[in-house]
Structure formats: structure tokens, C-alpha cells
Design an enzyme around this catalytic site. Structure first.
Site, PDB file in Angstrom:
ATOM      1  N   HIS A 150       0.809  -1.206   0.000  1.00 36.69           N
ATOM      2  CA  HIS A 150       0.000   0.000   0.000  1.00 36.69           C
ATOM      3  C   HIS A 150       0.848   1.265   0.000  1.00 36.69           C
ATOM      4  CE1 HIS A 150      -2.962  -2.722   2.405  1.00 36.69           C
ATOM      5  NE2 HIS A 150      -3.141  -2.868   1.104  1.00 36.69           N
ATOM      6  N   TYR A 167       1.794   1.660  13.648  1.00 33.17           N
ATOM      7  CA  TYR A 167       2.597   2.535  12.805  1.00 33.17           C
ATOM      8  C   TYR A 167       2.149   3.986  12.921  1.00 33.17           C
ATOM      9  CZ  TYR A 167      -1.145   1.510   9.347  1.00 33.17           C
ATOM     10  OH  TYR A 167      -2.336   1.323   8.706  1.00 33.17           O
TER      11      TYR A 167
END
Length: 200
Positions: free
Chosen positions: A77, A147
Site C-alpha cells: 500500500h 505505525y
């Protein structure tokens, strides 16, 4: 294409962390200094001051967390301009193989990747600059993945490439044919077919 999983050298360190330069510009591994005793352990998982000095002058604005079971592969992604994202990723429970692919047109390492094992035991973090496609596979029974991003999520800027692209030849350390993948990820284009917004 050649992958760059293990070609890295230790470069910078301070009292709280060590920064490892990989073979691809823009991808850095961070090893925090962990203090252990009979109670357990302690470490600074993030210091904006140290990060800006030793890694990159970025300002993170969003933290994300996902839980996945063994055999899941998420990716690859990215977000398109003007909402491109740099990421700082880590695995706080279990073990994942984290992968970043250079998709910057004109880069000498275009189409190559770095793969790093991140786990609750090694406490490693992986910094991924803008211009990379990112994904990970889950190698443990379950994994919790966290993240930081320096840009907010914009669904209209979603982009990605196939994680099983034969030109990339990524070893996810689990059989891709048996992996648990989203329908969205199954419909992503190959790198060669990508309308690529990134330049080096």
C-alpha cells in the site's frame, strides 16, 4: 529483481537508539536501547528530538494499529500525492515480516525491496520514507502491528501494487497462495501497470 533483505550497515547511535542504514536510500531500521532487570524491561519507543536528529525531520500526525492472525499478508500500500505518507512501523505482539518496495521512478533501486523481521522480542522499528509501497506478513499465531504516519489517511488517495507481482519476487516467508488477503489487495495492479505518481 534483487531484494535487499540483509545488506545493511550500522551507522548512527545515541544513548537511546541505534539507526541502521539499509541498502535503499529512505529505508532505515531503528533498534532502541532496551534496559532490562528482574522486573522486565523499559525503552523509549519514540523521541521526536532524537528521531528528527538521527532519522528524518518528519512530524507524525496519526497512529494506527492492526491485529492479524497467522497467514495474513497486508499490502502493498501507499497514498498518492498530495497525501503521501512516511511511516514508522513496529510489531508490539508476535512477529511480522515487514516489506518496503521502492516505487520511485528514476531511483537506482526502483523495484527492489527491503524485508525486515519485526517482533515483540527484537523491538525493532522500520522507517519508510515517501515513495515506497509497504506491506507485511504475519509469521506468528497473532500479531499486533503499530505505525505512525506523517499524513492523515485519505481514502481517495489509496494506492497499491500486487504483493505477488512476479517482477518483485518477494519471499513473504509464508505461501502466498494460501495467504489471507483482502479483496482490495487482490485487485491491485502489477508494478509495471501502475500509474506511478512517484519520482526519485
Amino acid at each position: 529483481m534483487e531484494h535487499l533483505k540483509t545488506r545493511f550497515n550500522k551507522t548512527m547511535e545515541c544513548k537511546r537508539m541505534e539507526v541502521i542504514q539499509t541498502a535503499i536510500e529512505g529505508l532505515l531500521i531503528i533498534e532502541p536501547r532496551v534496559f532490562r532487570d528482574q522486573r522486565g524491561y523499559f525503552f523509549e519507543s519514540y523521541s521526536e528530538r532524537d528521531f528528527r536528529e538521527l532519522v528524518s525531520d518528519v512530524h507524525f500526525v496519526q497512529d494506527n494499529e492492526s491485529q492479524s492472525v497467522r497467514g495474513v499478508i497486508r499490502g502493498l500500500h501507499f497514498q498518492r500525492p498530495p497525501y503521501t505518507q512516511a511511516k514508522l512501523v513496529r510489531c508490539v505482539r508476535g512477529t511480522v515480516l515487514d516489506v518496503a518496495v521502492d516505487i520511485r521512478v528514476g531511483s537506482p533501486t526502483f523495484g527492489q525491496y527491503v524485508a525486515v523481521e519485526l517482533s515483540e522480542d527484537n523491538h525493532r522499528q522500520f522507517f519508510i520514507s515517501k515513495g515506497f509501497a509497504h506491506g507485511f506478513s504475519v509469521l506468528s499465531k497473532m500479531a499486533v502491528f503499530q505505525y505512525k504516519c506523517d499524513e492523515f489517511y485519505h481514502p481517495e488517495a489509496d494506492g497499491g501494487i500486487r504483493l505477488d507481482d512476479p517482477a518483485l519476487d518477494i519471499d513473504w516467508q509464508i505461501p502466498v497462495a494460501e495467504a489471507i488477503r483482502s479483496q482490495k489487495d487482490l485487485s491491485l495492479p502489477l508494478l509495471a501497470d501502475l500509474d506511478n505518481p512517484f519520482t526519485f
